[in-house]
Every structure is written in structure tokens, then in C-alpha cells.
Scaffold this motif. Structure first.
Motif, PDB file in Angstrom:
ATOM      1  N   MET A 281       0.828  -1.194   0.000  1.00 60.53           N
ATOM      2  CA  MET A 281       0.000   0.000   0.000  1.00 60.53           C
ATOM      3  C   MET A 281       0.869   1.253   0.000  1.00 60.53           C
ATOM      4  SD  MET A 281      -2.920  -1.302  -0.335  1.00 60.53           S
ATOM      5  CE  MET A 281      -3.863   0.174  -0.318  1.00 60.53           C
ATOM      6  N   LYS A 282       2.065   1.149   0.545  1.00 65.06           N
ATOM      7  CA  LYS A 282       2.955   2.305   0.588  1.00 65.06           C
ATOM      8  C   LYS A 282       3.252   2.815  -0.819  1.00 65.06           C
ATOM      9  CE  LYS A 282       7.564   3.663   2.067  1.00 65.06           C
ATOM     10  NZ  LYS A 282       8.841   3.203   2.605  1.00 65.06           N
ATOM     11  N   LYS A 283       3.534   1.905  -1.738  1.00 65.42           N
ATOM     12  CA  LYS A 283       3.838   2.308  -3.111  1.00 65.42           C
ATOM     13  C   LYS A 283       2.639   2.968  -3.774  1.00 65.42           C
ATOM     14  CE  LYS A 283       7.584  -0.673  -4.540  1.00 65.42           C
ATOM     15  NZ  LYS A 283       8.071  -1.548  -5.598  1.00 65.42           N
ATOM     16  N   ILE A 284       1.458   2.425  -3.562  1.00 61.52           N
ATOM     17  CA  ILE A 284       0.259   2.995  -4.176  1.00 61.52           C
ATOM     18  C   ILE A 284       0.020   4.406  -3.656  1.00 61.52           C
ATOM     19  CG2 ILE A 284      -2.266   2.849  -4.226  1.00 61.52           C
ATOM     20  CD1 ILE A 284      -2.009  -0.127  -4.532  1.00 61.52           C
ATOM     21  N   ARG A 285       0.102   4.561  -2.356  1.00 62.45           N
ATOM     22  CA  ARG A 285      -0.170   5.872  -1.743  1.00 62.45           C
ATOM     23  C   ARG A 285       0.889   6.911  -2.103  1.00 62.45           C
ATOM     24  NH1 ARG A 285      -1.802   2.652   3.246  1.00 62.45           N
ATOM     25  NH2 ARG A 285      -4.066   2.584   3.069  1.00 62.45           N
ATOM     26  N   SER A 286       2.127   6.474  -2.278  1.00 65.40           N
ATOM     27  CA  SER A 286       3.206   7.422  -2.553  1.00 65.40           C
ATOM     28  C   SER A 286       3.368   7.727  -4.040  1.00 65.40           C
ATOM     29  CB  SER A 286       4.528   6.894  -1.998  1.00 65.40           C
ATOM     30  OG  SER A 286       4.955   5.766  -2.735  1.00 65.40           O
ATOM     31  N   GLY A 287       2.662   6.995  -4.890  1.00 62.69           N
ATOM     32  CA  GLY A 287       2.749   7.234  -6.330  1.00 62.69           C
ATOM     33  C   GLY A 287       3.913   6.529  -7.000  1.00 62.69           C
ATOM     34  N   GLU A 288       4.576   5.615  -6.272  1.00 65.11           N
ATOM     35  CA  GLU A 288       5.650   4.833  -6.884  1.00 65.11           C
ATOM     36  C   GLU A 288       5.052   3.823  -7.860  1.00 65.11           C
ATOM     37  OE1 GLU A 288       8.714   3.210  -4.232  1.00 65.11           O
ATOM     38  OE2 GLU A 288       7.717   4.333  -2.639  1.00 65.11           O
ATOM     39  N   PRO A 289       5.804   3.444  -8.902  1.00 67.34           N
ATOM     40  CA  PRO A 289       5.302   2.435  -9.839  1.00 67.34           C
ATOM     41  C   PRO A 289       5.042   1.101  -9.132  1.00 67.34           C
ATOM     42  CG  PRO A 289       7.258   3.504 -10.711  1.00 67.34           C
ATOM     43  CD  PRO A 289       7.106   3.952  -9.297  1.00 67.34           C
ATOM     44  N   LEU A 290       3.959   0.462  -9.502  1.00 68.25           N
ATOM     45  CA  LEU A 290       3.597  -0.831  -8.926  1.00 68.25           C
ATOM     46  C   LEU A 290       3.057  -1.729 -10.027  1.00 68.25           C
ATOM     47  CD1 LEU A 290       3.190  -2.599  -6.368  1.00 68.25           C
ATOM     48  CD2 LEU A 290       0.865  -1.686  -6.291  1.00 68.25           C
ATOM     49  N   LYS A 291       3.623  -2.925 -10.135  1.00 70.99           N
ATOM     50  CA  LYS A 291       3.149  -3.917 -11.099  1.00 70.99           C
ATOM     51  C   LYS A 291       2.281  -4.927 -10.370  1.00 70.99           C
ATOM     52  CE  LYS A 291       7.062  -3.410 -14.125  1.00 70.99           C
ATOM     53  NZ  LYS A 291       8.261  -4.010 -14.682  1.00 70.99           N
ATOM     54  N   ILE A 292       1.148  -5.248 -10.968  1.00 68.92           N
ATOM     55  CA  ILE A 292       0.222  -6.230 -10.433  1.00 68.92           C
ATOM     56  C   ILE A 292       0.218  -7.400 -11.412  1.00 68.92           C
ATOM     57  CG2 ILE A 292      -2.183  -6.694  -9.817  1.00 68.92           C
ATOM     58  CD1 ILE A 292      -2.421  -3.583  -9.497  1.00 68.92           C
ATOM     59  N   LEU A 293       0.491  -8.591 -10.905  1.00 75.47           N
ATOM     60  CA  LEU A 293       0.525  -9.773 -11.757  1.00 75.47           C
ATOM     61  C   LEU A 293      -0.688 -10.647 -11.480  1.00 75.47           C
ATOM     62  CD1 LEU A 293       1.884 -11.737 -13.739  1.00 75.47           C
ATOM     63  CD2 LEU A 293       3.158 -12.669 -11.779  1.00 75.47           C
ATOM     64  N   ALA A 294      -1.461 -10.904 -12.520  1.00 76.25           N
ATOM     65  CA  ALA A 294      -2.557 -11.866 -12.457  1.00 76.25           C
ATOM     66  C   ALA A 294      -2.041 -13.129 -13.131  1.00 76.25           C
ATOM     67  CB  ALA A 294      -3.786 -11.328 -13.175  1.00 76.25           C
ATOM     68  N   TRP A 295      -1.751 -14.146 -12.321  1.00 73.09           N
ATOM     69  CA  TRP A 295      -1.099 -15.353 -12.815  1.00 73.09           C
ATOM     70  C   TRP A 295      -1.970 -16.552 -12.498  1.00 73.09           C
ATOM     71  CZ3 TRP A 295       3.572 -17.870  -9.977  1.00 73.09           C
ATOM     72  CH2 TRP A 295       4.063 -18.921 -10.736  1.00 73.09           C
ATOM     73  N   GLY A 296      -2.234 -17.358 -13.496  1.00 70.32           N
ATOM     74  CA  GLY A 296      -3.051 -18.528 -13.235  1.00 70.32           C
ATOM     75  C   GLY A 296      -3.395 -19.309 -14.490  1.00 70.32           C
ATOM     76  N   ASP A 297      -4.546 -19.940 -14.410  1.00 72.85           N
ATOM     77  CA  ASP A 297      -4.986 -20.836 -15.479  1.00 72.85           C
ATOM     78  C   ASP A 297      -6.198 -20.251 -16.199  1.00 72.85           C
ATOM     79  OD1 ASP A 297      -6.943 -21.163 -13.581  1.00 72.85           O
ATOM     80  OD2 ASP A 297      -6.394 -23.207 -13.062  1.00 72.85           O
ATOM     81  N   SER A 298      -7.108 -21.105 -16.619  1.00 72.85           N
ATOM     82  CA  SER A 298      -8.267 -20.645 -17.385  1.00 72.85           C
ATOM     83  C   SER A 298      -9.171 -19.714 -16.583  1.00 72.85           C
ATOM     84  CB  SER A 298      -9.069 -21.844 -17.902  1.00 72.85           C
ATOM     85  OG  SER A 298      -9.511 -22.638 -16.815  1.00 72.85           O
TER      86      SER A 298
END
Length: 72
Positions: free
Chosen positions: A1-18
Motif C-alpha cells: 500500500m505504501k507504493k500505491i499511496r506514494s505514487g511509486e510504480p507498482l506492477k500487479i501480476l494476475a497469474w493462473g490458469d483458465s
């Protein structure tokens, strides 16, 4: 949450199957897209990137097994 609130870049990975691939839904209804959009709405200044690695017929456990070399 620190990165989101501070405006730092954040990568979100959605990893899985079907289930992650969501081929049966339009992209705007994919769970990862809904999650990403909710974060963008709550934190408009956040520098978010959504990455998706979804392989139909490949569960995450098998994907990990393919990445990790067997023990010698």
C-alpha cells in the motif's frame, strides 16, 4: 500500500490458469481488470501496471514446476 499511496510504480501480476484467463467473459469483466480499475479509482495518482500470465489448461502449480529445475 505504501507504493500505491506514494505514487511509486507498482506492477500487479494476475497469474493462473483458465479462471485467470477468463476466456468466457469480455475483458472489462475479467476479475483482474475489475481489481485494477477499482485501485485506479481509489488511488488515481498511482502508477499501476497490470500484467497477465494466464495459460488455459495449465494450473499455477504446474507452471511453477516448469520454471524450477529439478533437483539433482
Amino acid at each position: 500500500m505504501k507504493k500505491i499511496r506514494s505514487g511509486e510504480p507498482l506492477k500487479i501480476l494476475a497469474w493462473g490458469d483458465s479462471v485467470t484467463e477468463c476466456v468466457y467473459l469480455p475483458e472489462k469483466q475479467h476479475w483482474q481488470t475489475l481489481f485494477y480499475n477499482a485501485l485506479r479509482k481509489k488511488y488515481p495518482a498511482a502508477l499501476l501496471t497490470l500484467l497477465e500470465l494466464a495459460l488455459n489448461y495449465e494450473d499455477a502449480a504446474r507452471q511453477i514446476a516448469d520454471l524450477v529445475p529439478p533437483e539433482q
